[in-house]
Structure formats: structure tokens, C-alpha cells
Design a protein around this motif. Structure first.
Motif, PDB file in Angstrom:
ATOM      1  N   MET A 176      39.548  59.526  42.330  1.00  0.00           N
ATOM      2  CA  MET A 176      40.611  58.983  43.172  1.00  0.00           C
ATOM      3  C   MET A 176      41.596  60.092  43.531  1.00  0.00           C
ATOM      4  SD  MET A 176      42.770  55.529  42.335  1.00  0.00           S
ATOM      5  CE  MET A 176      41.576  55.193  41.049  1.00  0.00           C
ATOM      6  N   SER A 177      41.979  60.175  44.774  1.00  0.00           N
ATOM      7  CA  SER A 177      42.870  61.234  45.249  1.00  0.00           C
ATOM      8  C   SER A 177      44.316  60.968  44.831  1.00  0.00           C
ATOM      9  CB  SER A 177      42.800  61.336  46.771  1.00  0.00           C
ATOM     10  OG  SER A 177      41.485  61.567  47.204  1.00  0.00           O
ATOM     11  N   GLU A 178      45.120  62.038  44.849  1.00  0.00           N
ATOM     12  CA  GLU A 178      46.554  61.904  44.675  1.00  0.00           C
ATOM     13  C   GLU A 178      47.180  61.707  46.051  1.00  0.00           C
ATOM     14  OE1 GLU A 178      48.483  61.862  41.915  1.00  0.00           O
ATOM     15  OE2 GLU A 178      46.632  61.794  40.740  1.00  0.00           O
ATOM     16  N   TYR A 179      48.138  60.793  46.129  1.00  0.00           N
ATOM     17  CA  TYR A 179      48.732  60.466  47.418  1.00  0.00           C
ATOM     18  C   TYR A 179      50.236  60.732  47.397  1.00  0.00           C
ATOM     19  CZ  TYR A 179      44.278  58.114  48.125  1.00  0.00           C
ATOM     20  OH  TYR A 179      42.937  57.845  48.236  1.00  0.00           O
ATOM     21  N   LYS A 180      50.784  61.002  48.577  1.00  0.00           N
ATOM     22  CA  LYS A 180      52.217  61.271  48.702  1.00  0.00           C
ATOM     23  C   LYS A 180      53.023  59.994  48.923  1.00  0.00           C
ATOM     24  CE  LYS A 180      51.538  65.907  50.658  1.00  0.00           C
ATOM     25  NZ  LYS A 180      51.765  66.767  51.856  1.00  0.00           N
ATOM     26  N   ALA A 181      52.449  59.036  49.654  1.00  0.00           N
ATOM     27  CA  ALA A 181      53.184  57.816  50.001  1.00  0.00           C
ATOM     28  C   ALA A 181      52.767  56.608  49.163  1.00  0.00           C
ATOM     29  CB  ALA A 181      52.994  57.497  51.485  1.00  0.00           C
ATOM     30  N   PHE A 182      51.742  56.777  48.332  1.00  0.00           N
ATOM     31  CA  PHE A 182      51.210  55.660  47.555  1.00  0.00           C
ATOM     32  C   PHE A 182      50.945  56.074  46.113  1.00  0.00           C
ATOM     33  CE2 PHE A 182      50.015  54.592  51.883  1.00  0.00           C
ATOM     34  CZ  PHE A 182      50.210  53.221  51.962  1.00  0.00           C
ATOM     35  N   ARG A 183      50.872  55.064  45.261  1.00  0.00           N
ATOM     36  CA  ARG A 183      50.334  55.206  43.908  1.00  0.00           C
ATOM     37  C   ARG A 183      49.175  54.223  43.802  1.00  0.00           C
ATOM     38  NH1 ARG A 183      54.657  54.026  41.308  1.00  0.00           N
ATOM     39  NH2 ARG A 183      54.183  51.885  40.679  1.00  0.00           N
ATOM     40  N   VAL A 184      48.026  54.667  43.311  1.00  0.00           N
ATOM     41  CA  VAL A 184      46.835  53.826  43.237  1.00  0.00           C
ATOM     42  C   VAL A 184      46.303  53.822  41.808  1.00  0.00           C
ATOM     43  CG1 VAL A 184      44.508  53.404  44.131  1.00  0.00           C
ATOM     44  CG2 VAL A 184      46.261  54.372  45.636  1.00  0.00           C
ATOM     45  N   GLU A 185      46.106  52.638  41.247  1.00  0.00           N
ATOM     46  CA  GLU A 185      45.575  52.471  39.893  1.00  0.00           C
ATOM     47  C   GLU A 185      44.450  51.449  39.917  1.00  0.00           C
ATOM     48  OE1 GLU A 185      49.604  52.761  37.270  1.00  0.00           O
ATOM     49  OE2 GLU A 185      49.587  51.297  38.898  1.00  0.00           O
ATOM     50  N   LEU A 186      43.453  51.657  39.088  1.00  0.00           N
ATOM     51  CA  LEU A 186      42.331  50.720  38.986  1.00  0.00           C
ATOM     52  C   LEU A 186      42.175  50.288  37.540  1.00  0.00           C
ATOM     53  CD1 LEU A 186      39.834  49.209  40.013  1.00  0.00           C
ATOM     54  CD2 LEU A 186      38.548  51.355  39.836  1.00  0.00           C
ATOM     55  N   SER A 187      42.256  48.978  37.306  1.00  0.00           N
ATOM     56  CA  SER A 187      42.116  48.437  35.958  1.00  0.00           C
ATOM     57  C   SER A 187      41.553  47.030  36.035  1.00  0.00           C
ATOM     58  CB  SER A 187      43.480  48.426  35.250  1.00  0.00           C
ATOM     59  OG  SER A 187      43.380  47.883  33.953  1.00  0.00           O
ATOM     60  N   ASP A 188      40.553  46.743  35.207  1.00  0.00           N
ATOM     61  CA  ASP A 188      39.972  45.398  35.124  1.00  0.00           C
ATOM     62  C   ASP A 188      39.528  44.881  36.489  1.00  0.00           C
ATOM     63  OD1 ASP A 188      40.465  45.358  32.368  1.00  0.00           O
ATOM     64  OD2 ASP A 188      42.482  44.569  32.672  1.00  0.00           O
ATOM     65  N   LYS A 189      38.895  45.763  37.267  1.00  0.00           N
ATOM     66  CA  LYS A 189      38.326  45.416  38.572  1.00  0.00           C
ATOM     67  C   LYS A 189      39.377  45.229  39.665  1.00  0.00           C
ATOM     68  CE  LYS A 189      34.295  44.907  36.456  1.00  0.00           C
ATOM     69  NZ  LYS A 189      33.229  45.907  36.571  1.00  0.00           N
ATOM     70  N   ILE A 190      40.653  45.451  39.338  1.00  0.00           N
ATOM     71  CA  ILE A 190      41.740  45.247  40.297  1.00  0.00           C
ATOM     72  C   ILE A 190      42.347  46.592  40.672  1.00  0.00           C
ATOM     73  CG2 ILE A 190      43.974  44.151  40.725  1.00  0.00           C
ATOM     74  CD1 ILE A 190      43.175  42.116  38.491  1.00  0.00           C
ATOM     75  N   ALA A 191      42.373  46.910  41.953  1.00  0.00           N
ATOM     76  CA  ALA A 191      43.044  48.107  42.441  1.00  0.00           C
ATOM     77  C   ALA A 191      44.483  47.741  42.792  1.00  0.00           C
ATOM     78  CB  ALA A 191      42.328  48.665  43.664  1.00  0.00           C
ATOM     79  N   HIS A 192      45.427  48.420  42.147  1.00  0.00           N
ATOM     80  CA  HIS A 192      46.841  48.183  42.447  1.00  0.00           C
ATOM     81  C   HIS A 192      47.317  49.316  43.348  1.00  0.00           C
ATOM     82  CE1 HIS A 192      51.204  47.371  40.887  1.00  0.00           C
ATOM     83  NE2 HIS A 192      51.029  47.046  42.159  1.00  0.00           N
ATOM     84  N   VAL A 193      47.588  48.989  44.601  1.00  0.00           N
ATOM     85  CA  VAL A 193      48.029  49.961  45.601  1.00  0.00           C
ATOM     86  C   VAL A 193      49.531  49.752  45.820  1.00  0.00           C
ATOM     87  CG1 VAL A 193      47.765  50.775  47.972  1.00  0.00           C
ATOM     88  CG2 VAL A 193      45.756  49.969  46.693  1.00  0.00           C
ATOM     89  N   THR A 194      50.324  50.748  45.456  1.00  0.00           N
ATOM     90  CA  THR A 194      51.782  50.630  45.525  1.00  0.00           C
ATOM     91  C   THR A 194      52.337  51.609  46.556  1.00  0.00           C
ATOM     92  OG1 THR A 194      51.814  50.110  43.155  1.00  0.00           O
ATOM     93  CG2 THR A 194      53.916  50.677  44.203  1.00  0.00           C
ATOM     94  N   ILE A 195      53.083  51.101  47.529  1.00  0.00           N
ATOM     95  CA  ILE A 195      53.813  51.990  48.440  1.00  0.00           C
ATOM     96  C   ILE A 195      54.892  52.663  47.599  1.00  0.00           C
ATOM     97  CG2 ILE A 195      55.022  52.191  50.638  1.00  0.00           C
ATOM     98  CD1 ILE A 195      54.024  49.346  51.313  1.00  0.00           C
ATOM     99  N   ASN A 196      54.878  53.979  47.555  1.00  0.00           N
ATOM    100  CA  ASN A 196      55.663  54.689  46.551  1.00  0.00           C
ATOM    101  C   ASN A 196      56.697  55.628  47.176  1.00  0.00           C
ATOM    102  OD1 ASN A 196      56.367  55.304  43.896  1.00  0.00           O
ATOM    103  ND2 ASN A 196      54.926  57.018  43.783  1.00  0.00           N
TER     104      ASN A 196
END
Length: 270
Positions: free
Chosen positions: A1-21
Motif C-alpha cells: 500500500m502506498s503512502e499518501y499525502k491527502a489520505f490515510r489508508v488502513e486495512l483490517s478485518d477485510k475493511i479498508a478505512h480510507v481517511t481524508i487526512n
């Protein structure tokens, strides 16, 4: 998974949490936002382990919409020729539309968790999601009319199918603010929560329920719903018949039936 400047992305228990950061900027949508969101949702679409996406905003607000500096930069690049200006602006708008089309076309369900401001481009973004949930004090506005422009990244095309044509027109023409409770009443959000903590707890619980289902069945359901939105009933029925002619042969169907008969919880492969 890439590092992003405007987002934070996490994957746990089949759920991707995409956060505008960009909490210090009320999660306004800068140049990085518009390019990174396409990459993120392409990854979510192509990664079998991802079954559901939760989209949220860091800090006090979901998103205040497009970064005004980005608009100013676009205006500063215009020349004297109207035709060439129009051609350049049209490309910018189509590129921005592609960013939210990536959310809409993601084969995995996307659940938006909204607190604080959800303005302008924020409405365009949540309209491209499958479901929307908010805090009771969230603030929604189709703000573009107050900027002297029409919303051009999906609100006017997607929102009538969510809240109805008349209500969409009222909000688009007035730009008035809608709180979380009114948003629930008009169908903009499915449910409201007392605060951001309860919101995320509730949305992730729903995401876990979806993630526990057959990914073949969930993906097929989303594909059929999207197709039906843009086609006649007869077209949709023809498509689901063709789709399920293949998908009903999946082992997921056998696993679901066996679990139902045995009164157990089924387990499905990615």
C-alpha cells in the motif's frame, strides 16, 4: 500500500478505512486529493482482501470541499482566448469527475462516515458512496451556488436518485445548510449518531456485517444496483439473469446453504 499525502489508508478485518487526512485544512480537496483517490479506490477494487470501504475525515470535519487555492490556480492559468480556456477547463472538470467516478465504480461497498462540515465537493463525494451516515450535528451544503457556479462533479447527477429531484433542487438553488437530523429525514444519510466516536463504531459494525457475507453476492448486488440506476427494468432483469447464470455456480452458494441448514456461521473465501 502506498503512502499518501491527502489520505490515510488502513486495512483490517477485510475493511479498508480510507481517511481524508488534512484536518488542519478542514479536509479540503487539494491537488493531491484528486489524484490519490483514484489510486486508492483502484487498489480497493483490485485487492481481494478488501470487502468493504469506510470513508471518513480526520479531525472535526469530513470535508469543506474543494481547496479554494486549487480554484485560484486554475483561474490564473487562463489566457485570453475563450475557446482555448473552455477546452482547458473542460479537461480539468472531467479529470475531477473521474476521481469520484472511481468511488462510484468500486466493486466493493463504500460507507461514508460524516461529521462536521460536508460542503460542496464533499457532497459530490458522498453521493458517489453506497451509504452515508453522520453525526446529528453534521452540516451539509451544496455550496457551489454561493461561489457563483453549478456543482459539476456529480452532485446534480447522483443526488436526485438519493433524496429526490425536488429536494435536490431546493438545496442546489439555495445552498442552505442541512444538519444531520434533517439529512436523515430526507434520506441523505441512513442513520445519525450522537458523536464521532459513536458514528465510527456504528459504521464499522455495519461494515463488519457486510464483510462477513459472500463477496461474490455483495459484488453482484452492487453491480446490479448500479446497472439498474442507469437502465430500464427490462435491461436490469436481463443483466442479472446473465450474471447469475455464472455466479450461482460459486461455492459461496453451497457454503451459505450448508451453514443455514446447520445453523452455523458461514465462512467465505476472498
Amino acid at each position: 500500500m502506498s503512502e499518501y499525502k491527502a489520505f490515510r489508508v488502513e486495512l483490517s478485518d477485510k475493511i479498508a478505512h480510507v481517511t481524508i487526512n488534512r484536518p488542519d485544512k478542514a479536509n479540503s480537496m487539494n491537488a493531491d486529493f484528486w489524484t490519490e483517490i483514484i489510486d486508492i479506490f483502484r487498489w480497493a477494487d483490485e485487492t481481494d482482501e478488501v470487502r468493504v470501504v469506510v470513508l471518513s475525515g480526520a479531525g472535526k470535519h469530513f470535508s469543506a470541499g474543494i481547496d479554494l487555492m486549487l480554484l485560484a490556480q486554475a483561474g490564473s492559468r487562463l489566457g485570453k482566448d475563450v475557446g482555448r480556456n473552455a477546452r482547458a477547463l473542460r479537461k480539468v472538470i472531467l479529470d475531477m469527475q473521474a476521481s469520484f467516478n472511481a468511488v462510484d465504480r468500486c466493486s466493493k461497498p463504500v460507507l461514508a462516515a460524516i461529521q462536521g462540515y460536508c460542503l460542496g465537493g464533499g457532497i459530490d463525494l458522498i453521493a458517489a458512496c453506497d451509504m452515508r451516515y453522520s453525526t446529528v450535528d453534521a452540516q451539509f451544503s451544496i455550496k457551489e451556488v454561493d461561489m457563483g457556479m453549478a456543482a459539476d462533479v456529480g452532485t446534480l447527477q447522483r443526488l436526485p436518485r438519493i433524496i429526490g429531484d425536488g429536494m435536490m433542487r431546493e438545496l442546489a438553488y439555495t445552498g442552505r445548510m442541512v444538519d444531520g437530523e434533517e439529512a436523515r429525514q430526507i434520506g441523505l444519510v441512513n442513520r445519525t449518531y450522537a458523536d464521532q466516536s459513536a458514528l465510527l463504531d456504528g459504521v464499522f459494525e455495519l461494515a463488519r456485517q457486510i464483510a462477513s457475507k459472500s463477496p461474490i453476492a455483495v459484488r453482484g448486488s452492487k453491480e446490479m444496483i448500479r446497472y439498474a440506476r442507469d437502465h430500464r427494468v427490462e435491461d436490469g432483469l436481463e443483466y442479472i439473469a446473465t450474471w447469475n447464470a455464472a455466479m450461482l455456480q460459486s461455492v459461496d452458494l453451497q457454503a451459505a446453504i450448508a451453514a443455514h441448514m446447520g445453523k452455523t456461521q458461514p465462512e467465505f473465501a476472498d
